[in-house]
Scaffold this motif. Structure first.
Motif, PDB file in Angstrom:
ATOM      1  N   GLN A 122      40.695  43.496  37.436  1.00  0.00           N
ATOM      2  CA  GLN A 122      40.885  42.218  38.436  1.00  0.00           C
ATOM      3  C   GLN A 122      41.890  41.465  38.001  1.00  0.00           C
ATOM      4  OE1 GLN A 122      36.818  40.935  38.344  1.00  0.00           O
ATOM      5  NE2 GLN A 122      36.202  42.083  40.107  1.00  0.00           N
ATOM      6  N   THR A 123      42.003  41.247  36.539  1.00  0.00           N
ATOM      7  CA  THR A 123      43.127  40.321  36.325  1.00  0.00           C
ATOM      8  C   THR A 123      44.391  40.729  36.386  1.00  0.00           C
ATOM      9  OG1 THR A 123      41.557  39.658  34.336  1.00  0.00           O
ATOM     10  CG2 THR A 123      43.899  39.249  34.172  1.00  0.00           C
ATOM     11  N   PHE A 124      44.565  42.174  36.441  1.00  0.00           N
ATOM     12  CA  PHE A 124      45.964  42.651  36.391  1.00  0.00           C
ATOM     13  C   PHE A 124      46.385  42.501  37.962  1.00  0.00           C
ATOM     14  CE2 PHE A 124      48.668  46.595  37.872  1.00  0.00           C
ATOM     15  CZ  PHE A 124      49.595  46.311  37.075  1.00  0.00           C
ATOM     16  N   VAL A 125      45.541  42.759  38.887  1.00  0.00           N
ATOM     17  CA  VAL A 125      46.090  42.743  40.520  1.00  0.00           C
ATOM     18  C   VAL A 125      46.132  41.337  40.882  1.00  0.00           C
ATOM     19  CG1 VAL A 125      45.385  44.830  40.928  1.00  0.00           C
ATOM     20  CG2 VAL A 125      43.719  43.192  41.097  1.00  0.00           C
ATOM     21  N   ALA A 132      40.435  39.090  43.398  1.00  0.00           N
ATOM     22  CA  ALA A 132      39.702  39.638  42.010  1.00  0.00           C
ATOM     23  C   ALA A 132      38.523  40.426  42.651  1.00  0.00           C
ATOM     24  CB  ALA A 132      39.366  38.611  40.827  1.00  0.00           C
ATOM     25  N   ILE A 133      37.458  39.682  43.486  1.00  0.00           N
ATOM     26  CA  ILE A 133      36.392  40.108  44.215  1.00  0.00           C
ATOM     27  C   ILE A 133      36.440  41.083  45.141  1.00  0.00           C
ATOM     28  CG2 ILE A 133      35.281  37.938  43.564  1.00  0.00           C
ATOM     29  CD1 ILE A 133      35.150  37.392  46.556  1.00  0.00           C
ATOM     30  N   GLY A 134      37.649  41.347  45.639  1.00  0.00           N
ATOM     31  CA  GLY A 134      38.250  42.240  46.684  1.00  0.00           C
ATOM     32  C   GLY A 134      38.964  43.395  46.318  1.00  0.00           C
ATOM     33  N   GLU A 135      39.330  43.502  44.816  1.00  0.00           N
ATOM     34  CA  GLU A 135      40.009  44.622  44.145  1.00  0.00           C
ATOM     35  C   GLU A 135      39.131  45.817  44.358  1.00  0.00           C
ATOM     36  OE1 GLU A 135      41.729  47.215  42.112  1.00  0.00           O
ATOM     37  OE2 GLU A 135      42.449  45.561  43.353  1.00  0.00           O
TER      38      GLU A 135
END
Length: 269
Positions: free
Chosen positions: A142-145, A203-206
């Protein structure tokens, strides 16, 4: 000339047709999703144990990932905004890569970085630490995207305010940390807030990077997007719950847009 005509400019009217079709392509699928919601069972679908597990995991990991993005992204944005144009362009291009990179590729790359066969993964394994297919992997994916959303928003805000106020504060004897805390960050607050909101929503949609790097274990790595995908493939939560979670993600996205718009600074004409 009227205000309406002035805003319309000289765009050929025939372009209204593809514009309407494009708008329909964006709106109609979302409308179809809303029409498929079983309103009588919506609350029970959203509050089912499987759905709640995926929901809380998404919110918790999304919050941790957003915090990591703030800690790492604000300094990176500041460095880019205050770098020479050529260096800033290179750094900005690097930050933008995850935005144009297919998420699946990001997941594979992180798996190669932290897997047991890699140098970093091997060292962590010797210390008894396993990253892939854990909740930590969800946060890293999540952090990466999501990091580029915060960096680009904050960097654009910092670059737009310039360094005039910072120079004035320095001339009055303020130190670097005082200038950052009392001048730079408050002036960049709208961009920072917009970046944080967009970062959390992303993040929550990754899905893609999380699926490959973290897996799809219920209660451990199964976030809302993965629960929805699993349901529509005949496993895990019911399709009614999947539709309800999809609606919840849609409402979250709309809320994000409203929050960002509330912080947008309108420039008077």
């Amino acid at each position: 000339m009227s205000v309406t005509a002035d805003r319309a400019g000289f765009v050929p009217r025939i372009l209204a047709l593809p514009a309407i079709l494009g708008l329909a392509l964006l709106v109609l699928p979302l409308a179809a999703l809303v029409l498929r919601v079983e309103w009588s069972t919506l609350w029970s679908d959203v509050t089912s144990p499987e759905a709640m597990s995926a929901l809380w995991l998404s919110l918790a990991t999304g919050a941790v990932a957003t915090t990591a993005c703030i800690v790492l992204g604000v300094p990176l944005a500041l460095v880019i905004a205050r770098s020479a144009p050529r260096r800033a362009a290179v750094l900005r291009a690097i930050v933008t890569v995850p935005l144009v990179l297919p998420p699946m590729v990001g997941g594979v790359a992180m798996l190669f970085l932290f897997g047991r066969t890699s140098v970093i993964g091997g060292m962590l394994a010797e210390w008894g630490i396993r990253v892939p297919f854990t909740t930590t992997a969800v946060v890293l994916a999540q952090t990466f995207v999501a990091l580029p959303f915060l960096v680009l928003a904050v960097e654009g805000s910092m670059r737009s305010i310039g360094i005039g106020y910072e120079q004035a504060a320095a001339g009055l004897g303020a130190g670097r940390w005082t200038i950052l805390a009392r001048v730079t960050l408050p002036l960049a607050a709208p961009g920072l807030t917009a970046g944080i909101v967009l970062c959390f929503a992303r993040a929550i949609g990754e899905f893609g990077a999380t699926a490959l790097f973290a897996g799809n274990a219920p209660g451990v790595t199964q976030t809302m997007p993965l629960a929805i995908y699993t349901a529509f493939n005949g496993a895990g939560v019911s399709q009614g719950t999947a539709v309800a979670l999809s609606l919840l993600l849609l409402v979250t996205a709309i809320g994000v847009l409203l929050l960002v718009r509330a912080w947008r600074v309108e420039t008077p004409r």
